[in-house]
Write an enzyme that holds these catalytic residues in place. Structure first.
Site, PDB file in Angstrom:
ATOM      1  N   ASN A  15      24.622  32.301  48.573  1.00 25.54           N
ATOM      2  CA  ASN A  15      23.816  32.864  47.897  1.00 25.54           C
ATOM      3  C   ASN A  15      23.490  33.926  47.543  1.00 25.54           C
ATOM      4  OD1 ASN A  15      21.091  32.951  47.996  1.00 25.54           O
ATOM      5  ND2 ASN A  15      20.304  31.925  49.612  1.00 25.54           N
ATOM      6  N   LYS A  22      25.063  35.858  51.116  1.00 29.00           N
ATOM      7  CA  LYS A  22      25.160  34.900  52.305  1.00 29.00           C
ATOM      8  C   LYS A  22      26.137  34.130  51.757  1.00 29.00           C
ATOM      9  CE  LYS A  22      19.882  35.168  53.682  1.00 29.00           C
ATOM     10  NZ  LYS A  22      19.623  36.320  52.650  1.00 29.00           N
ATOM     11  N   ARG A  97      23.788  28.871  45.381  1.00 29.13           N
ATOM     12  CA  ARG A  97      22.859  28.791  44.954  1.00 29.13           C
ATOM     13  C   ARG A  97      21.519  29.321  43.887  1.00 29.13           C
ATOM     14  NH1 ARG A  97      17.872  32.485  46.521  1.00 29.13           N
ATOM     15  NH2 ARG A  97      16.279  31.173  46.266  1.00 29.13           N
ATOM     16  N   ASP A 154      17.301  25.760  43.082  1.00 31.25           N
ATOM     17  CA  ASP A 154      15.072  25.875  43.649  1.00 31.25           C
ATOM     18  C   ASP A 154      14.577  25.171  42.914  1.00 31.25           C
ATOM     19  OD1 ASP A 154      17.225  27.162  45.339  1.00 31.25           O
ATOM     20  OD2 ASP A 154      15.000  29.128  45.110  1.00 31.25           O
TER      21      ASP A 154
END
Length: 166
Positions: A15, A22, A97, A154
């Protein structure tokens, strides 16, 4: 008969944001995936720091560079750290992500150069996130084209809402 050792394979999830990357690693445990490592390289561009855990145990908490690191260098540090911690496990795939999938991408998709080019068109819609989300994908396509990558969006969350709400 000598049986060959079974090669362990891990899944890496990234991410990448504007000031951090992350990560988590997972490995197969029967029919389940089990989280092995998690952490982040934070403070990109200012005071980068690597923090990581294996389960509840802290395994890294260290400053990386007094001069700051960009996303590409931070990804290199992170990949080297993961490689060392996985003790020879092979990265079987990478999940990312990504903020914006536009109208074309409403479900996870395997990323190739064409998909990456499509996703780059959405940078104006999410200029603070999309470029950073795409950087590790591009770098991995260049350095490890053999490792499958999947993007999860998302914006996919909103696709299940009624049309008026979208």
């Amino acid at each position: 008969t000598v049986m060959a050792a079974r090669e362990e394979r891990a899944i890496l999830v990234l991410n990448a944001g504007s000031s951090s990357i992350k990560f988590c690693t997972f490995r197969r445990a029967g029919q389940r995936l089990e989280r092995e490592l998690r952490g982040q390289v934070s403070g990109l561009g200012t005071a980068p720091r690597l923090v990581a855990r294996r389960g509840a145990a802290s395994i890294a908490d260290r400053a990386l560079s007094p001069d700051g690191l960009g996303h590409a260098d931070a990804l290199g540090v992170l990949l080297e750290f993961v490689r060392e911690e996985l003790h020879g496990e092979v990265i079987a795939g990478i999940g990312h992500r990504v903020v914006h999938g536009g109208m074309a991408y409403s479900m996870p998709v395997r990323v190739d150069r064409g998909v990456l080019d499509d996703l780059a068109q959405f940078v104006p819609l999410a200029p603070l996130h999309q470029p950073h989300n795409l950087t590790p994908i591009r770098l991995m396509l260049e350095s490890r084209p053999d490792v499958p990558q999947v993007a999860c969006f998302d914006t996919a969350f909103h696709r299940a809402q009624p049309e008026l709400a979208q």
